[in-house]
Design an enzyme around this catalytic site. Structure first.
Site, PDB file in Angstrom:
ATOM      1  N   ASN A 227      40.767  38.594  37.883  1.00  0.00           N
ATOM      2  CA  ASN A 227      40.230  39.918  37.543  1.00  0.00           C
ATOM      3  C   ASN A 227      38.808  40.080  38.053  1.00  0.00           C
ATOM      4  O   ASN A 227      38.443  41.127  38.581  1.00  0.00           O
ATOM      5  CB  ASN A 227      40.262  40.127  36.027  1.00  0.00           C
ATOM      6  CG  ASN A 227      41.535  40.845  35.609  1.00  0.00           C
ATOM      7  OD1 ASN A 227      42.459  40.995  36.404  1.00  0.00           O
ATOM      8  ND2 ASN A 227      41.581  41.281  34.371  1.00  0.00           N
ATOM      9  N   ALA A 271      36.382  52.896  47.614  1.00  0.00           N
ATOM     10  CA  ALA A 271      35.031  53.120  47.060  1.00  0.00           C
ATOM     11  C   ALA A 271      35.065  54.313  46.120  1.00  0.00           C
ATOM     12  O   ALA A 271      35.930  55.182  46.239  1.00  0.00           O
ATOM     13  CB  ALA A 271      34.066  53.403  48.203  1.00  0.00           C
ATOM     14  N   CYS A 279      40.069  45.852  30.814  1.00  0.00           N
ATOM     15  CA  CYS A 279      40.118  44.491  31.370  1.00  0.00           C
ATOM     16  C   CYS A 279      38.917  44.126  32.233  1.00  0.00           C
ATOM     17  O   CYS A 279      38.158  43.232  31.874  1.00  0.00           O
ATOM     18  CB  CYS A 279      41.410  44.313  32.142  1.00  0.00           C
ATOM     19  SG  CYS A 279      42.836  44.472  31.076  1.00  0.00           S
TER      20      CYS A 279
END
Ligand code: UDX
Length: 448
Positions: A227, A271, A279
């Site tokens: 992550n 972007a 999360c």
């Protein structure tokens, strides 16, 4: 196999349904009676495509039941998944209170060999912590209560959670016990072999799912590092977009040119206003916290957080560049959910941006295709509009915060007529600058 899933949030509910669908006997437990009532009535407390149908199907097949009786479920089932929340404390450290409470109850309820599977995203070393808590709470009834702890992190993306559960790119099993590992491989066998009815004729079906068997600490770190890498990749691209604005380059061409390099890839290269959700913000902060706790550097992690926070204020700055004074201006904001195809507003960029606009004295009309109520963290002065056109009516500027497809296909000529001034700040680069400029908009994107 007999499975208990503790917690019916995004992770627990999707995990429970997936295991029921591939043929196991699943008991889903939650302490929230209202949520259990909803589930028993076949209703779905979260917005995930395909989940409601699967709940109904598995209730009908009796492969899944919902209950508040945690003790009973622990006693009757063999594999116990812990899927409770670990929200961040102000320091960034995850709050493990729910995890500890459940572990204590598991200790008190164990009545035979159990595999305790940690699915929640938990700090490095939590498997060892759980083992200690459970051991401390075992009943002293002169019986041996054997159990093993397994770390089995989830990699579910909200909005795609059902697909991610049935067609994962890998299954990670972190454990120190061969007995537990063998049981977990047996549990996941249909998933590994992609051999279950939901996979038939499903385009997302894979040949076979790779399984990584490792120790529990490495398994916990795989989750956080994955992550954090994705979050840092996005922050990197946002930093490049900010450079594009200064040097006059176009981030869409730059990321296209970069992404053709297979070592970089084209995913997570969009972007924009940056990442939110339950999360990324929590996990990057937690990993940085853990690194510092163990005396390791977290420079890249902390920079990824810093860039992400800055990105949200860039949007406000762009609005100020266009409007000059924000006070008493009317700002239309499109998108409240932290990303499309979900109703989740946790740490959503919209909350930061809208609260800042209101703090600066603007009137804000916000619209989201799914989120209809003002989120608790959002200043209640924000007016929730019934659709994008109502939000745009009389607005001095329109700001796109969430990349819902619906916002790509709006009638922008109609939007232009409704607005006081045709200014758009596209925080997700979902519109084409040339097209919007030709329509007469003062259009600003991120790095375009
Ligand atoms: C993430 C991980 O992808 C998933 O594997 C993990 O299990 C849980 O956390 P999720 O938070 O649901 O999933 O959403 P994701 O699709 O990863 O997007 C996270 C954030 O990054 C969103 O705010 C999204 O808007 C943003 N994002 C994503 C970008 O800004 N640019 C991108 O290119 C992709």
């Amino acid at each position: 196999m007999k499975v208990c899933v503790i917690g019916t949030g995004y992770v627990g509910l999707v995990t429970g349904i997936c295991l029921a669908e591939i043929g196991h006997d699943v008991v889903c437990v939650d302490k929230d009676e209202e949520k259990i009532k909803m589930l028993l009535a076949g209703k779905c407390p979260i917005y995930e495509e395909g989940l409601k149908e699967l709940i109904g199907k598995n209730i009908k097949r009796k492969t899944i039941v919902f209950t508040t009786d945690l003790e009973g479920a622990i006693k009757s089932q063999e594999i116990i998944f812990i899927c409770v929340g670990t929200p961040p404390l102000p320091s960034g450290k995850p709050d493990l209170a729910s995890l500890d409470a459940v572990s204590r109850l598991i200790g008190k309820s164990i009545n035979g060999y159990k595999v305790i599977v940690n699915k929640s995203t938990v700090p490095i070393g939590t498997a060892k912590r759980l083992k200690k808590i459970i051991n401390e709470n075992l009943r002293d009834d002169n019986k041996i209560h054997e159990f093993d702890i397994v770390s089995n992190p989830e990699f579910l993306k909200e909005g795609e959670a059902v697909n991610d559960a049935f067609f994962p790119e890998r299954i990670v099993i972190g454990a120190e016990s061969k007995r537990a590992i063998d049981l977990m491989e047996k549990l996941y066998k249909p998933l590994i072999e992609q051999d279950f009815s939901y996979a038939q004729n499903n385009a997302a079906k894979k040949d076979r799912i790779p399984v990584i068997i490792t120790d529990s600490t490495s398994s916990e770190l795989i989750k956080y590092a994955s992550n954090s890498f994705l979050a840092a990749k996005i922050s990197f691209i946002n930093e490049i977009a900010n450079i594009c604005e200064r040097v006059g380059a176009n981030i869409l061409d730059v990321t296209h040119g970069m992404g053709l390099d297979s070592r970089i890839g084209s995913k997570f290269m969009k972007a924009g206003i940056g990442w939110g959700g339950s999360c990324f913000p929590k996990d990057v902060r937690a990993l940085a916290f853990t690194a510092e706790e163990y005396g390791a550097e977290a420079n890249i992690l902390n920079s990824a957080i810093q860039v992400n926070n800055y990105q949200r204020y860039k949007i406000v700055q762009k609005a100020m560049d266009v409007l000059g004074i924000i006070e008493d201006k009317t700002i239309a904001v499109l998108g409240i959910a932290f990303k499309p195809n979900t109703d989740d507003t946790r740490e959503a960029p919209s909350i930061t941006v809208i609260n800042k606009f209101l703090e600066l004295g603007a009137d804000v009309r916000a619209y989201d295709p799914v989120v209809k109520a003002c989120p608790p963290e959002m200043d209640s002065k924000a007016i929730m509009a019934p659709d994008a056109y109502k939000a745009a009516e009389g607005a001095d500027i329109l700001v796109i915060v969430t990349d819902w497809n619906e916002f790509i296909n709006l009638d922008y000529l109609r939007i232009k007529k409704l607005m006081k001034a045709p200014c758009i700040i596209d925080g997700r680069n979902i519109l084409d600058k040339k097209t919007m400029t030709a329509l007469g908009f003062n259009y600003r994107g991120i790095g375009v």
